[in-house]
Write a protein that holds these residues in place. Structure first.
Motif, PDB file in Angstrom:
ATOM      1  N   THR A  44      -4.702  44.820  31.654  1.00 54.77           N
ATOM      2  CA  THR A  44      -6.000  45.453  31.942  1.00 54.77           C
ATOM      3  C   THR A  44      -7.131  44.864  31.119  1.00 54.77           C
ATOM      4  OG1 THR A  44      -5.755  47.225  30.287  1.00 54.77           O
ATOM      5  CG2 THR A  44      -4.884  47.656  32.507  1.00 54.77           C
ATOM      6  N   VAL A  87     -10.739  42.292  35.238  1.00 54.79           N
ATOM      7  CA  VAL A  87      -9.758  43.235  35.784  1.00 54.79           C
ATOM      8  C   VAL A  87     -10.368  44.628  35.886  1.00 54.79           C
ATOM      9  CG1 VAL A  87      -7.503  44.326  35.482  1.00 54.79           C
ATOM     10  CG2 VAL A  87      -7.793  41.925  34.920  1.00 54.79           C
ATOM     11  N   ALA A 132       0.134  39.299  32.711  1.00 56.25           N
ATOM     12  CA  ALA A 132      -0.264  39.312  34.115  1.00 56.25           C
ATOM     13  C   ALA A 132       0.892  38.847  34.991  1.00 56.25           C
ATOM     14  CB  ALA A 132      -1.487  38.415  34.323  1.00 56.25           C
ATOM     15  N   THR A 180      -6.072  42.509  42.287  1.00 56.36           N
ATOM     16  CA  THR A 180      -5.866  42.172  40.871  1.00 56.36           C
ATOM     17  C   THR A 180      -7.176  41.620  40.328  1.00 56.36           C
ATOM     18  OG1 THR A 180      -5.102  39.940  41.418  1.00 56.36           O
ATOM     19  CG2 THR A 180      -3.403  41.627  41.149  1.00 56.36           C
ATOM     20  N   ASN A 181      -7.103  40.923  39.205  1.00 56.66           N
ATOM     21  CA  ASN A 181      -8.322  40.429  38.565  1.00 56.66           C
ATOM     22  C   ASN A 181      -9.120  39.494  39.453  1.00 56.66           C
ATOM     23  OD1 ASN A 181      -6.029  38.618  37.998  1.00 56.66           O
ATOM     24  ND2 ASN A 181      -7.540  37.374  36.951  1.00 56.66           N
ATOM     25  N   VAL A 197      -7.132  47.114  38.845  1.00 55.61           N
ATOM     26  CA  VAL A 197      -8.549  46.773  38.979  1.00 55.61           C
ATOM     27  C   VAL A 197      -9.398  48.035  38.963  1.00 55.61           C
ATOM     28  CG1 VAL A 197     -10.239  45.456  40.316  1.00 55.61           C
ATOM     29  CG2 VAL A 197      -7.815  44.889  40.469  1.00 55.61           C
TER      30      VAL A 197
END
Length: 531
Positions: free
Chosen positions: A65, A70, A145, A297-298, A317
């Motif tokens: 996170t 993110v 990740a 996701t990011n 996210v």
């Protein structure tokens, strides 16, 4: 605030007022506090001897996170920090002080103040030790990740989580480490990341099949539409299932492009094509998309007002004010928004691109590749890939590919390819000169291709006619670099700028031991490589 974890950090030094990514000082402080709280959980897990995958995956998710682009929602980090401390206390191990004894403030303001006290600026007074500690932390963010992506699809290894605990605990575990010991941990991070990427490769290919060469349309067809960005294949699959029969077409954005090559995803007739390019072009491209947009996701940027109501997040996210799809993965709000939007009303043919050249596909034609090299029709391979970004200097990668001689092959992966992904470079003996290996998550494929070719030619990877020309932006690129170094791979060209968190002495060590070079110009680098 102070943050220098990404390539675009302000003035090449560090963001001290607001992040170039849009991160505000309160979120920066809360992310630093999340890391500090995780150090306490890691110390406790190590002392307790906890090896449960549930706790390991939770730890990886929480560190993920804090990776660039993110989550930007302060309230989310308040929840995360309290969850981390609750998990630590449940292990019932006690420390007299430090992160193992950390008590979070009851208010968001109090947590922000605590986070400011644990800024990365306070890592160490020695520049080189601080640099090595940051290299380790940022590498572990990338590692986490990949570990999370793999765990989502059921692939886990407790040894990966044990290293994450070890890396987080370092500096607080009463072990004295000199610079070499810290750099050793960095290389160990790269080594463990290779295992995490292997797990992810197994997860993706075991669930969705091995990618196959696939032509992906860049235009659109009439109909309602949803755009999916990020990296998560499982989220895309669930959305495809839930949109069957709705008249909605699904398009990919950014790093989701390679998803079109997976057999189990290709089966969906309404999985149409790719829209847009890399993450940093959202503000320019998203206003033109007439449907709903989902981030898995990011890579999210601050949504503009003109399209903000169309954007949804899921997984880790978060952005303040956006609708978040929770763990149940009920995408009904996304679907309803797409149906309420105009969708595309015409057909646009904007050409296509070819993807799907993972290690399984490339090695299936290895005999042709080897024959081409031995016959002299293939002189050299270039792996040109990594992160894209908005900072000037990235046209280098476009020009490099354009100027690469016609008897060379370009391997590419990650969003850096959007600088040249639609170039028509032709083929050599039926082998396309531009081979899209996949996402940044597919770096394992590139490594396996290199190792297999080295085996076929009975030489080391560094002796292959292969050069790595890499671009970086965030922490997944950092840990991939550490993985390459842990494998002993040398002579890597890195750009468009070197990491701000690398001290001059650490850089000298990397240059002396691994011959890492900053990119110069395409002309100079091609001449140096090819002679």
């Amino acid at each position: 605030m102070f943050c220098n974890q990404c390539e675009q950090t302000a003035k090449g030094i560090g963001c001290d007022k607001i992040g170039v990514c849009g991160k505000k000082a309160d979120v920066a402080a809360l992310q630093d506090l999340t890391v500090y709280a995780l150090r306490g959980l890691a110390l406790t897990a190590l002392k307790k001897g906890d090896s449960s995958n549930n706790l390991g995956h939770f730890t990886a998710k929480m560190l993920f996170t804090t990776l660039t682009n993110v989550n930007f929602t302060p309230e989310d980090f308040q929840k995360f920090i309290n969850e981390i401390v609750a998990h630590r206390k449940a292990l019932d191990v006690h420390f007299a002080s430090g992160p193992g004894n950390f008590e979070p403030a009851e208010t968001l303001e109090g947590l922000i103040a605590q986070g400011e006290a644990h800024s990365i600026k306070n890592f160490d007074t020695d520049d080189d030790i601080r640099s090595a500690k940051q290299l380790l932390l940022y590498g572990m963010k990338g590692l986490c990740a990949y570990a999370d992506h793999a765990a989502v699809l059921g692939q886990q290894d407790s040894s990966v989580y044990h290293f994450i605990y070890t890396g987080l605990a370092a500096g607080y575990d009463e072990q004295d480490r000199d610079l070499q010991a810290w750099l050793g941990l960095c290389l160990k991070c790269g080594e463990v990341n290779l295992r995490a990427m292997e797990l992810l490769d197994t997860a993706n290919t075991g669930t969705f099949g091995h990618p196959v060469p696939t032509e992906v349309p860049l235009g659109h067809v009439p109909g309602k539409a949803i755009l999916v960005s990020g990296h998560d294949l499982q989220d895309l699959y669930l959305l495809l299932k839930q949109t069957e029969g709705t008249g909605i077409n699904i398009y990919t954005h950014g790093e989701m492009l390679p998803c079109h090559a997976y057999p189990e995803l290709k089966k969906f007739e309404h999985f149409y094509g790719h829209f847009g390019t890399a993450w940093q072009n959202q503000h320019k491209e998203f206003p033109e998309f007439p449907g709903a947009i989902l981030f898995t996701t990011n890579c999210i940027q601050k949504p503009q007002e003109v399209y903000k109501d169309n954007v949804f997040t899921t997984g880790l996210v978060g952005w303040p004010g956006l609708t978040h799809i929770g763990p149940a993965k009920d995408f009904t709000p996304v679907i309803e928004r797409a149906l309420a939007q105009p969708g595309f009303t015409d057909t646009a043919d904007k050409g296509s691109v070819l993807c799907g050249f993972g290690h399984n596909t490339v090695m299936s034609v290895a005999d042709k590749v080897i024959e081409g090299v031995k016959a002299g029709s293939i002189r050299h391979f270039f792996l040109v890939g990594g992160c894209d970004g908005a900072k000037p200097g990235r046209n280098y990668y476009t020009e490099f590919v354009e100027q690469a001689p016609e008897d060379t092959v370009i391997l590419t992966l990650a969003c850096g390819k959007f600088r040249f992904f639609d170039k028509k470079l032709g083929d050599i003996g039926g082998i396309p000169r531009l081979l899209d290996i996949g996402q940044c998550n597919d770096a394992y494929s590139a490594i396996q291709i290199a190792i297999a070719l080295a085996g076929a030619f009975e030489c080391g990877v560094n002796e292959l006619p292969l050069s790595l020309i890499l671009s970086w932006y965030e922490q997944k690129a950092v840990v991939i670099l550490l993985t390459l170094l842990s494998l002993g791979i040398t002579d890597i060209r890195l750009g468009p700028s070197l990491p701000a968190f690398i001290s001059p002495n650490i850089l000298n060590i990397l240059v002396d031991n691994y011959d890492i070079k900053p990119i110069s110009t395409p002309e100079e680098d091609l001449k140096a490589i090819l002679g």
